[in-house]
Design a protein around this motif. Sequence first.
Motif, PDB file in Angstrom:
ATOM      1  N   TYR A  34     -11.658   0.654  -1.250  1.00 37.44           N
ATOM      2  CA  TYR A  34     -10.294   0.306  -1.654  1.00 37.44           C
ATOM      3  C   TYR A  34      -9.993  -1.174  -1.451  1.00 37.44           C
ATOM      4  O   TYR A  34      -9.525  -1.853  -2.381  1.00 37.44           O
ATOM      5  CB  TYR A  34      -9.301   1.156  -0.868  1.00 37.44           C
ATOM      6  N   TYR A  49       0.841  -1.214   0.000  1.00 37.04           N
ATOM      7  CA  TYR A  49       0.000   0.000   0.000  1.00 37.04           C
ATOM      8  C   TYR A  49       0.871   1.257   0.000  1.00 37.04           C
ATOM      9  O   TYR A  49       0.599   2.226  -0.724  1.00 37.04           O
ATOM     10  CB  TYR A  49      -0.912  -0.021   1.221  1.00 37.04           C
ATOM     11  N   MET A  95      -2.640  -2.895  -6.527  1.00 30.27           N
ATOM     12  CA  MET A  95      -2.876  -1.593  -5.898  1.00 30.27           C
ATOM     13  C   MET A  95      -2.477  -0.448  -6.812  1.00 30.27           C
ATOM     14  O   MET A  95      -3.092   0.637  -6.772  1.00 30.27           O
ATOM     15  CB  MET A  95      -2.105  -1.506  -4.579  1.00 30.27           C
ATOM     16  N   SER A 121       2.537   1.702  -3.416  1.00 35.08           N
ATOM     17  CA  SER A 121       1.619   2.141  -4.474  1.00 35.08           C
ATOM     18  C   SER A 121       1.255   3.614  -4.344  1.00 35.08           C
ATOM     19  O   SER A 121       0.832   4.233  -5.323  1.00 35.08           O
ATOM     20  CB  SER A 121       0.343   1.299  -4.434  1.00 35.08           C
ATOM     21  N   SER A 122       1.427   4.171  -3.147  1.00 37.82           N
ATOM     22  CA  SER A 122       1.071   5.572  -2.944  1.00 37.82           C
ATOM     23  C   SER A 122       2.245   6.522  -3.199  1.00 37.82           C
ATOM     24  O   SER A 122       2.051   7.740  -3.229  1.00 37.82           O
ATOM     25  CB  SER A 122       0.564   5.785  -1.513  1.00 37.82           C
ATOM     26  N   THR A 125      -8.508  -4.816  -3.904  1.00 41.17           N
ATOM     27  CA  THR A 125      -7.214  -5.487  -3.739  1.00 41.17           C
ATOM     28  C   THR A 125      -7.344  -7.001  -3.604  1.00 41.17           C
ATOM     29  O   THR A 125      -6.323  -7.694  -3.537  1.00 41.17           O
ATOM     30  CB  THR A 125      -6.478  -4.946  -2.500  1.00 41.17           C
TER      31      THR A 125
END
Length: 435
Positions: free
Chosen positions: A351, A238, A325, A241-242, A355
């Motif tokens: 979200y 996570y 993601m 991916s951000s 996933t």
Amino acid sequence: MAMSDDAGDDVAIGNETDSKGRLLTSDGRPLRAALERANRRRKLTAFGLVTPLLAFIVIFFAYPIVQMMWRSVDNPAVIEALPRTLDALQDWDGEELPSEDVYRALYEDMMADEELPRIEQKIGPLAVRLNYEVSAARGAISRTSRNVDEFEPPYKEAFMDAHRLWNDTEIWRIIEREGRPLTASYYVAAVDAEYNADNEIVRADENRRIYVSLFGRTFAMSIVITFMTFALGFPIAYYLSSLPMSKANLLMIAVLLPFWTSLLVRTSAWIVLLQGQGVINDSLVGLGLIGDDDRLSMIYNQTGTIIAMTHILLPFMVLPLYSVMKTIPPSYARAARSLGATPFTAFRRVYFPQTLPGIAAGGVLVFIISIGYYITPALVGGQDGRMISNEIARHIQSSLNWGLAAALGTMLLVSVLILYWLFNKLVGTDSLKFG
């Protein structure tokens, strides 16, 4: 006008037709036949390109698996070594010791083909095979075969004098039962069972029941490892991916770093970290969190196996999660928050469901790899952290009971296939995303 197929052949379409009104090519061939020929050529070219890979899979993957499954039921040793004895045992009632005729047949079988090295060719495999069923069989057959040329009638007394086992009906029941080309004995032993005096399958003695518990331990530890990799890998994926692509690629190197290090080195490093006088225990003692006499036992048990395997298999969970993601638009969560959802609600209902394909893919990868792992449990597992793969390896390398090892391996393979089938029914393999 010309029509080109995928193989690069051009089919030129003419303006003429035949007597049936079918279009012809410029060289006078029916258009449909020309297209079918070009399509067959394309398929043959494609097949030729994949033939090396197909041959490699068949020779080095499919064939060994078939051989393993066949070895788990193949039973040639008794038939090849004692054909006359098996014929003589057909009229045996199984209660008392066999008659003199059976012992004479056994003598003839052991004396047959004296010009050949019978110990290596027939008697040796026979002794090994029967020793799997009764522990004294190898010594009895080896000692008897060395002196059998000195036997004289009555052969029954001669065999009884050679070794006490020939005076036991158990060995004769085993010879009669295993005198078939196929056997279920390896699978019976693999489920902690055995044959009784009436050739009925019963549970083995409690101190000999190891395989069922090993299977249970293997699946339980694999589930725990899968959950641990998910718990650790989900936040990592996570966060990756951000991040902007440049920073994400830099951190991805840390995730992929275990792939660039030898598995043996990584496992040995965990031995250094987890042992009683290792880095972790020394640090805890130095910080005053535990006493010097209360060091944690984290090696040569299930704890060490789970920790080491979680670290080693973590990338197999992170990579599928990250690939999924990365495709989820951040605007979805922002839209949910703009409509009044809390951040947690937006994560849980918007979200996280997206996933699930990555979670399923990572879970399948980690779980299936965990079930068959060998090196790490062998080095850090000790007795409590062993898995079924270690027992299979022991039978192949030490006890040389390849039939039982093949039976255990086949059961493990079938278990994985059943779990995969259940996963496909409940979740569906179409939802998996590996990249």
